[in-house]
Write an enzyme that holds these catalytic residues in place. Structure first.
Site, short mmCIF file in Angstrom:
data_model
loop_
_atom_site.label_atom_id
_atom_site.label_comp_id
_atom_site.label_asym_id
_atom_site.label_seq_id
_atom_site.Cartn_x
_atom_site.Cartn_y
_atom_site.Cartn_z
N ASP A 1 3.22 3.27 -23.51
CA ASP A 1 3.44 3.99 -24.78
C ASP A 1 2.27 4.92 -25.07
OD1 ASP A 1 5.92 3.17 -25.45
OD2 ASP A 1 5.27 1.50 -26.71
N ASP B 1 15.56 5.09 -29.38
CA ASP B 1 15.88 4.12 -30.43
C ASP B 1 16.41 4.84 -31.68
OD1 ASP B 1 15.99 1.85 -31.90
OD2 ASP B 1 13.88 1.33 -31.67
N ASN C 1 11.04 -5.40 -26.23
CA ASN C 1 9.85 -5.23 -27.06
C ASN C 1 9.23 -6.49 -27.64
OD1 ASN C 1 9.25 -2.31 -27.18
ND2 ASN C 1 11.38 -2.21 -27.84
N ASP D 1 14.93 -1.06 -22.81
CA ASP D 1 13.65 -1.46 -23.40
C ASP D 1 13.61 -2.97 -23.64
OD1 ASP D 1 11.15 -1.18 -24.58
OD2 ASP D 1 11.79 0.27 -26.09
C1 DGJ Z 1 9.00 1.01 -27.14
C2 DGJ Z 1 9.06 2.06 -26.08
O1 DGJ Z 1 8.00 1.92 -25.21
C3 DGJ Z 1 9.08 3.43 -26.71
O2 DGJ Z 1 9.06 4.42 -25.73
C4 DGJ Z 1 10.28 3.55 -27.58
O3 DGJ Z 1 11.45 3.52 -26.80
C5 DGJ Z 1 10.29 2.44 -28.61
N1 DGJ Z 1 10.14 1.15 -28.01
C6 DGJ Z 1 11.56 2.47 -29.42
O4 DGJ Z 1 11.65 1.41 -30.28
#
Ligand code: DGJ
Length: 615
Positions: free
Chosen positions: A549, A368, A481, A479
Site C-alpha cells: 500500500d 473498494d 485485510n 483483497d
Molecule cells: C487494501 C489494499 O491494499 C488497497 O489497495 C485497497 O484495495 C484497499 N484495501 C481497499 O479497501
C-alpha cells in the site's frame, strides 16, 4: 539430468548440470544427507561423506556402535526423541500418548515429470522431460503409517522441489502435530541468513545476518503469509554478493501460517526446516487418511544472489503462474483507490476512463466501494452486488460505457470477509470464524468467514459467479485485510479444530481454482492490505500481487528490490501515484515515480483528471 540410484550402497544422487543432492540409507533404515551443492561427478559410493562420531552423553542407536549417534548425523527427514535432539521435521502423536516413531526405508520410485499436489498450489512441468521425481517411501510398522518424500529435480534449473505425504492405515489413528515440507542438514554454518521482513507499507525489506548457534528464523501465525515475514529465506556465504558466491534459497509455496528456521548446533551443522507452522496445527489421520504438506522449492546458486533470483524468477514465471495471462503482456490499468477511495460513482469512473483511454490506459479498475452500501470500511463485505446509488446501471451498464471508451473493466473483491453490517452476516452469523463463548476480535470492522466450511466456499462461488457473469469483467483484485484470530470452525468436530487454519487456506485455494476454471480469461491480482500475502502459493492462482500500500517511489524501490530476490518482476503490481504521497506525504518527480512503477506491471493510482496538461 538424472536421479541416479546406486543399489549396492543404497545411495540416491539427484544431479543436473548445475546441482547435486545426495543421500543414502543408513543401517537403521533411515535416509541420511550426504551432500547438497554444486554439481559433482557421480560415483557408486559417497560413504566418505558420512561423518559418524560418538558425542558425549548422546543416545546411540546400536549398543556395539558408539559412533552411531543420531544427534551427530545429517538426516533427511528426522523425528524427535530417538536420539536426535534438534528441531524435528515431523511429529506424530499416537494413541498411547507416545511421539516416538521409527520410519525406515520401504521402497522408492523414480519417474519422469512431476505429480500434482492435491488441493495445493505447486510448480509444474509442461512436458515430462522437464523434470524427474523421486518418491521415497518410509514405513513405521507399529503404527501402520507411511511417509512419502517427494523430490523433483528440474532439468534446466538449479531447482529441487520437496514435499511430504503422510498416510495412516491404522484404525487407531495418529495425530500429525508437525509436518515440515523440507528438512536439510548442511555440514557447516558459515552462512549469512537472508530473510524478507517488514510490516504494512514496508514489506520484504532484506535482512542479512550471520548464523549463530541455536534456532533462528521466521514465521507467521496470522493465517496469511504476512507483511512481517515472507515464506522465503536464503543461506549465503559471507562473501556472496549479487553476482558471485554461493547461496541456497528456500521458498514455500503456501499462503498460510508457516515456519522457516535454521537450527545450528554447536558442532556447526545447520538444519534448515520449512513448512506449515506447528502452532495450533493438529491433523488427525486414520484408516488410509492422507496429509500432503505444501511444496518447498530449493535453489542452489554459485553465481550470487542474482543466480538464485533468476532461477526463482524463471520457475515462478513459467512453471508456477498458469493460464492465459502467464505469457501475455499485462494491461496498463488505472485503479480507483488512491484516486477516490469510497467517494465515486459511475460518472466519476467514466470521466477518468475517458481521459485514460487517450493516455493509453487499457483497464479501469473499480476498487473498494462499488457494492452493498459501502461508503466506508464499516459495512457491506459479503454483499457482492452493485450499489445502485453509485452504479445505477449495474455492472453491465458500467461495463458497456467503459468498453465503448476502449477500456476493459476490473473489480475489487474481498471474498474472505464479512462485515457485521451486511445482509450476509445477518443471514449467516454462524459463518464467521469464532470460538464458542469467547470474545471475537474485529479488525477494520470485519470478521473472517469460515473457509474451512465448504458451504461457505460454495456460497461465495455462487455470489462471485453471478457478478462476474453480469458483465465481461477481465480483471479481479482479490483483497484480504485482516489476520486471523480465535480460529475455530463451527462446521468441524472438536477433534478437527487443529485443522482449521490449514483448511481455511485450502478453502481459499479451492475458491480461486473454481473461479479460474469458470472464468479462465480473468486476470487475478492478489492483495492483502498491500503485500501481506505476496507468496508463491498465490502466484499459482493470481499472476500479479499488489506489492504494497506504500506508493512512495523511494520506498517502493526497496520493496520491489526485496521482492525481486524471490519473485519475478512481472508479478509486481506497481502504480504511479500522486504527490505528496498519500502514505508518506513526500514528493518525487513524475518521471521517477513512473520509472519505479515501470519495474512492475505498470498502472496508475491517482485521479488523472487532476493532472496538468504538461504532466
Ligand atoms: C487494501 C489494499 O491494499 C488497497 O489497495 C485497497 O484495495 C484497499 N484495501 C481497499 O479497501
Amino acid at each position: 539430468m538424472a536421479i541416479i540410484y546406486h543399489a549396492k550402497t543404497n545411495t540416491f544422487h539427484l544431479q543436473n548440470r548445475q546441482v547435486s543432492y545426495i543421500f543414502t540409507i543408513l543401517k537403521n533404515g533411515r535416509p541420511a544427507q550426504l551432500y547438497y551443492g554444486k554439481r559433482v561427478h557421480d560415483r557408486a559410493d559417497f560413504s566418505h561423506l558420512l561423518e559418524l562420531e560418538p558425542r558425549a552423553m548422546s543416545a546411540c542407536s546400536f549398543p556395539d556402535d558408539r559412533a552411531f549417534s543420531p544427534e551427530h548425523i545429517k538426516w533427511e527427514y528426522q523425528d524427535y526423541g530417538a536420539g536426535d535432539v534438534r528441531e524435528p521435521a515431523f511429529t506424530l502423536l499416537q494413541e498411547n500418548g507416545s511421539r516416538i516413531t521409527d520410519f525406515v526405508y520401504e521402497s522408492h520410485r523414480i519417474t519422469d515429470g512431476k505429480p500434482k499436489l492435491p488441493g495445493l498450489p505447486a510448480t509444474y512441468v509442461d512436458t515430462p522431460e522437464e523434470a524427474q521425481t523421486l518418491e521415497l517411501t518410509l514405513y513405521d510398522a507399529l503404527i501402520d503409517t507411511r511417509i512419502v518424500l517427494y523430490y523433483t529435480l528440474y532439468r534446466d534449473l538449479p531447482v529441487i522441489t520437496r514435499s511430504a505425504r503422510f498416510i495412516c492405515h491404522s484404525g487407531e489413528g495418529v495425530r500429525l502435530l508437525r509436518a515440515m515440507s523440507l528438512s536439510v542438514d548442511l555440514p557447516e554454518d558459515r552462512f549469512d541468513l537472508i530473510t524478507l521482513t517488514g510490516s504494512w507499507q514496508r514489506e520484504r525489506a532484506v535482512s542479512r545476518r550471520p548464523l549463530v548457534p541455536g534456532l533462528q528464523g521466521i514465521y507467521s501465525t496470522r493465517g496469511c503469509s504476512s507483511h512481517q515475514f515472507n515464506p522465503f529465506l536464503a543461506l549465503a556465504r559471507p562473501e556472496t554478493t549479487e553476482q558471485s558466491g554461493e547461496v541456497y534459497g528456500f521458498s514455500l509455496v503456501y499462503s498460510g501460517n508457516f515456519f522457516a528456521a535454521a537450527d545450528v548446533d554447536t558442532y556447526h551443522v545447520t538444519r534448515l526446516l520449512m513448512g506449515i507452522h506447528p502452532q495450533g496445527f493438529n491433523w488427525p489421520l486414520e484408516n488410509g487418511g492422507e496429509f500432503w504438506t505444501p511444496e518447498a522449492v530449493m535453489v542452489y546458486s554459485d553465481t550470487g544472489l542474482n543466480g538464485m533470483s533468476q532461477a526463482y524468477h524463471t520457475l515462478y514465471r513459467t512453471r508456477l503462474t498458469r493460464g492465459v495471462w502467464r505469457d501475455r503482456p499485462r494491461p496498463i490499468l488505472l485503479n480507483s483507490w488512491e484516486a477516490f477511495h469510497y467517494d465515486f460513482d459511475q460518472n466519476r469512473l467514466l470521466e477518468v476512463g475517458k481521459l485514460g483511454a487517450e493516455l493509453g490506459i487499457e483497464l479501469l479498475v473499480s476498487d473498494d466501494g462499488w457494492f452493498g452500501h459501502r461508503d466506508n470500511d464499516r459495512s457491506s463485505l459479503g454483499d457482492w452486488y452493485p450499489d445502485p446509488k453509485k452504479l445505477p446501471d449495474g455492472l453491465r451498464g458500467l461495463y458497456e460505457r467503459v468498453h465503448s471508451l476502449g477500456l476493459e473493466l476490473g473489480l475489487w473483491i474481498e471474498p474472505e470477509m464479512v462485515s457485521e453490517d451486511s445482509n450476509l452476516f445477518r443471514a449467516h452469523p454462524e459463518w464467521r470464524l469464532e470460538t464458542p463463548n469467547r470474545p471475537v476480535s474485529q479488525s477494520r470492522s470485519q470478521y473472517l468467514l469460515d473457509y474451512a466450511n465448504p458451504q461457505v466456499v460454495d456460497h461465495l462461488f455462487s455470489a462471485l459467479e453471478r457478478i462476474l457473469s453480469e458483465a465481461p469483467i477481465s480483471y479481479v483484485k482479490w483483497d484480504m485485510n485482516r489476520s486471523m484470530s480465535e480460529a475455530f470452525s463451527g462446521a468441524l468436530s472438536a477433534k478437527e479444530q487443529g485443522t482449521v487454519m490449514h483448511r481455511y487456506i485450502l478453502g481459499v485455494y479451492a475458491l480461486y481454482e473454481r473461479l479460474i476454471r469458470r472464468f479462465p480469461h480473468i486476470l487475478f491480482e492478489s492483495c492483502a492490505s498491500g503485500g501481506g500475502r505476496c507468496d508463491p502459493g498465490m502466484l499459482y492462482y493470481a499472476p500479479q500481487c499488489w506489492l504494497s500500500d506504500n506508493t512512495d517511489a523511494w520506498e517502493r524501490v526497496k520493496i520491489q528490490y526485496g521482492s525481486s530476490l524471490a519473485y519475478p518482476i512481472i508479478s509486481f503490481g506497481a502504480h504511479l501515484a500522486a504527490v505528496p504521497n498519500r502514505q508518506l506525504h513526500r514528493s518525487a518527480p513524475l518521471d521517477t515515480r513512473a520509472n519505479v512503477a515501470l519495474f512492475g506491471t505498470f498502472g496508475y493510482e491517482l485521479d488523472i483528471t487532476k493532472m496538468t496538461e504538461a504532466q
